[in-house]
Write a protein that holds these residues in place. Structure first.
Motif, PDB file in Angstrom:
ATOM      1  N   VAL A 240      20.537  77.031  15.528  1.00  0.00           N
ATOM      2  CA  VAL A 240      21.073  77.115  16.890  1.00  0.00           C
ATOM      3  C   VAL A 240      20.406  76.056  17.767  1.00  0.00           C
ATOM      4  O   VAL A 240      21.077  75.408  18.577  1.00  0.00           O
ATOM      5  CB  VAL A 240      20.896  78.537  17.470  1.00  0.00           C
ATOM      6  CG1 VAL A 240      21.121  78.564  18.969  1.00  0.00           C
ATOM      7  CG2 VAL A 240      21.835  79.514  16.772  1.00  0.00           C
ATOM      8  N   ASP A 241      19.106  75.851  17.579  1.00  0.00           N
ATOM      9  CA  ASP A 241      18.412  74.793  18.328  1.00  0.00           C
ATOM     10  C   ASP A 241      19.044  73.439  18.054  1.00  0.00           C
ATOM     11  O   ASP A 241      19.277  72.641  18.960  1.00  0.00           O
ATOM     12  CB  ASP A 241      16.926  74.734  17.963  1.00  0.00           C
ATOM     13  CG  ASP A 241      16.129  75.905  18.499  1.00  0.00           C
ATOM     14  OD1 ASP A 241      16.646  76.641  19.375  1.00  0.00           O
ATOM     15  OD2 ASP A 241      14.988  76.097  18.030  1.00  0.00           O
ATOM     16  N   ARG A 242      19.352  73.177  16.787  1.00  0.00           N
ATOM     17  CA  ARG A 242      19.965  71.903  16.394  1.00  0.00           C
ATOM     18  C   ARG A 242      21.348  71.757  17.028  1.00  0.00           C
ATOM     19  O   ARG A 242      21.696  70.710  17.571  1.00  0.00           O
ATOM     20  CB  ARG A 242      20.064  71.828  14.875  1.00  0.00           C
ATOM     21  CG  ARG A 242      20.536  70.505  14.363  1.00  0.00           C
ATOM     22  CD  ARG A 242      20.677  70.498  12.877  1.00  0.00           C
ATOM     23  NE  ARG A 242      19.390  70.623  12.210  1.00  0.00           N
ATOM     24  CZ  ARG A 242      19.239  70.624  10.899  1.00  0.00           C
ATOM     25  NH1 ARG A 242      20.295  70.529  10.116  1.00  0.00           N
ATOM     26  NH2 ARG A 242      18.057  70.718  10.363  1.00  0.00           N
ATOM     27  N   LEU A 243      22.128  72.812  16.972  1.00  0.00           N
ATOM     28  CA  LEU A 243      23.478  72.769  17.557  1.00  0.00           C
ATOM     29  C   LEU A 243      23.429  72.638  19.075  1.00  0.00           C
ATOM     30  O   LEU A 243      24.262  71.951  19.669  1.00  0.00           O
ATOM     31  CB  LEU A 243      24.265  74.019  17.170  1.00  0.00           C
ATOM     32  CG  LEU A 243      24.752  74.058  15.739  1.00  0.00           C
ATOM     33  CD1 LEU A 243      25.389  75.410  15.432  1.00  0.00           C
ATOM     34  CD2 LEU A 243      25.738  72.944  15.472  1.00  0.00           C
ATOM     35  N   THR A 244      22.460  73.291  19.692  1.00  0.00           N
ATOM     36  CA  THR A 244      22.319  73.200  21.147  1.00  0.00           C
ATOM     37  C   THR A 244      22.011  71.761  21.563  1.00  0.00           C
ATOM     38  O   THR A 244      22.573  71.255  22.532  1.00  0.00           O
ATOM     39  CB  THR A 244      21.224  74.164  21.638  1.00  0.00           C
ATOM     40  OG1 THR A 244      21.601  75.498  21.274  1.00  0.00           O
ATOM     41  CG2 THR A 244      21.036  74.077  23.140  1.00  0.00           C
ATOM     42  N   THR A 245      21.142  71.115  20.814  1.00  0.00           N
ATOM     43  CA  THR A 245      20.832  69.709  21.079  1.00  0.00           C
ATOM     44  C   THR A 245      22.087  68.852  20.939  1.00  0.00           C
ATOM     45  O   THR A 245      22.397  68.036  21.810  1.00  0.00           O
ATOM     46  CB  THR A 245      19.726  69.208  20.120  1.00  0.00           C
ATOM     47  OG1 THR A 245      18.542  69.950  20.362  1.00  0.00           O
ATOM     48  CG2 THR A 245      19.467  67.732  20.309  1.00  0.00           C
ATOM     49  N   ALA A 246      22.812  69.044  19.835  1.00  0.00           N
ATOM     50  CA  ALA A 246      24.030  68.258  19.604  1.00  0.00           C
ATOM     51  C   ALA A 246      25.057  68.517  20.699  1.00  0.00           C
ATOM     52  O   ALA A 246      25.679  67.584  21.210  1.00  0.00           O
ATOM     53  CB  ALA A 246      24.615  68.581  18.237  1.00  0.00           C
ATOM     54  N   ARG A 247      25.237  69.777  21.077  1.00  0.00           N
ATOM     55  CA  ARG A 247      26.213  70.114  22.118  1.00  0.00           C
ATOM     56  C   ARG A 247      25.857  69.441  23.443  1.00  0.00           C
ATOM     57  O   ARG A 247      26.719  68.899  24.139  1.00  0.00           O
ATOM     58  CB  ARG A 247      26.298  71.625  22.310  1.00  0.00           C
ATOM     59  CG  ARG A 247      27.405  72.007  23.302  1.00  0.00           C
ATOM     60  CD  ARG A 247      27.288  73.413  23.796  1.00  0.00           C
ATOM     61  NE  ARG A 247      26.101  73.498  24.626  1.00  0.00           N
ATOM     62  CZ  ARG A 247      25.356  74.585  24.735  1.00  0.00           C
ATOM     63  NH1 ARG A 247      25.634  75.664  24.076  1.00  0.00           N
ATOM     64  NH2 ARG A 247      24.287  74.582  25.514  1.00  0.00           N
ATOM     65  N   ALA A 248      24.590  69.473  23.792  1.00  0.00           N
ATOM     66  CA  ALA A 248      24.161  68.850  25.051  1.00  0.00           C
ATOM     67  C   ALA A 248      24.425  67.347  25.031  1.00  0.00           C
ATOM     68  O   ALA A 248      24.896  66.775  26.028  1.00  0.00           O
ATOM     69  CB  ALA A 248      22.677  69.129  25.294  1.00  0.00           C
ATOM     70  N   LEU A 249      24.141  66.700  23.902  1.00  0.00           N
ATOM     71  CA  LEU A 249      24.360  65.260  23.805  1.00  0.00           C
ATOM     72  C   LEU A 249      25.847  64.918  23.849  1.00  0.00           C
ATOM     73  O   LEU A 249      26.241  63.935  24.481  1.00  0.00           O
ATOM     74  CB  LEU A 249      23.712  64.713  22.530  1.00  0.00           C
ATOM     75  CG  LEU A 249      22.180  64.784  22.506  1.00  0.00           C
ATOM     76  CD1 LEU A 249      21.645  64.401  21.134  1.00  0.00           C
ATOM     77  CD2 LEU A 249      21.577  63.918  23.593  1.00  0.00           C
ATOM     78  N   VAL A 250      26.681  65.719  23.197  1.00  0.00           N
ATOM     79  CA  VAL A 250      28.130  65.500  23.258  1.00  0.00           C
ATOM     80  C   VAL A 250      28.610  65.692  24.694  1.00  0.00           C
ATOM     81  O   VAL A 250      29.420  64.908  25.201  1.00  0.00           O
ATOM     82  CB  VAL A 250      28.886  66.446  22.299  1.00  0.00           C
ATOM     83  CG1 VAL A 250      30.381  66.401  22.549  1.00  0.00           C
ATOM     84  CG2 VAL A 250      28.588  66.068  20.858  1.00  0.00           C
TER      85      VAL A 250
END
Length: 166
Positions: free
Chosen positions: A128-138
């Protein structure tokens, strides 16, 4: 003599988890890994040259957001995510370590369902941490598009969605 703990010393011996519960936990992990892998794959893959991959992930449209990015935007996003993950201490290695711990738990004959569930929770938290980072960058990337880039992105997103089966 029995290897069970003495009653009263550590509490009553925990009954082993039923087989169906172990199977359900493993299937739950597999499903979580599949979703996370699909999202990460969509974010990290630049696509294959000369081939339309809009047919990927027919089971869901989670990857459509990143799939609709231009090739150069996907490359930039991939670089940014990798840089961010390195700066945050190697989330990928942490996930691997937790997966190795899960494998060890699954080999142990006395591992109870709560221990497995706790370990799955640790793995999920890292993902979830990884996806949260990716979502924020997108999100930052999409918000930074000018009017023309937004329209082009919207066209590609609609094309990806229309190419997928309902």
């Amino acid at each position: 003599m029995s290897e069970d703990p003495e009653p009263g010393r550590n509490g009553p011996a925990a009954a082993p988890a039923p087989r169906w519960m172990k199977i359900a936990l493993v299937l739950s992990l597999a499903l979580n890994l599949l979703v996370v892998g699909a999202l990460a794959g969509a974010a990290f893959s630049g696509g294959h040259k000369g081939r339309d991959h809009a047919h990927k992930m027919r089971g869901g449209d989670a990857g459509a957001v990143t799939h609709a990015l231009s090739t150069s935007d996907k490359r930039a996003l991939r670089r940014e995510i990798k840089d961010r993950m390195r700066a945050e201490g190697g989330n990928r290695q942490a996930v691997r370590t937790e997966l190795e711990t899960l494998a060890a738990l699954m080999r142990a004959p006395d591992t109870a369902a709560p221990e497995i569930e706790t370990q799955l929770g640790r793995i999920q938290d890292l993902m979830v941490d990884r996806l949260t980072t990716a979502r924020a960058l997108v999100g930052v990337m999409l918000a930074g598009f000018d009017a023309q880039e937004r329209a082009e992105y919207a066209d590609r997103l609609e094309a990806v969605l229309s190419a997928r089966r309902p």
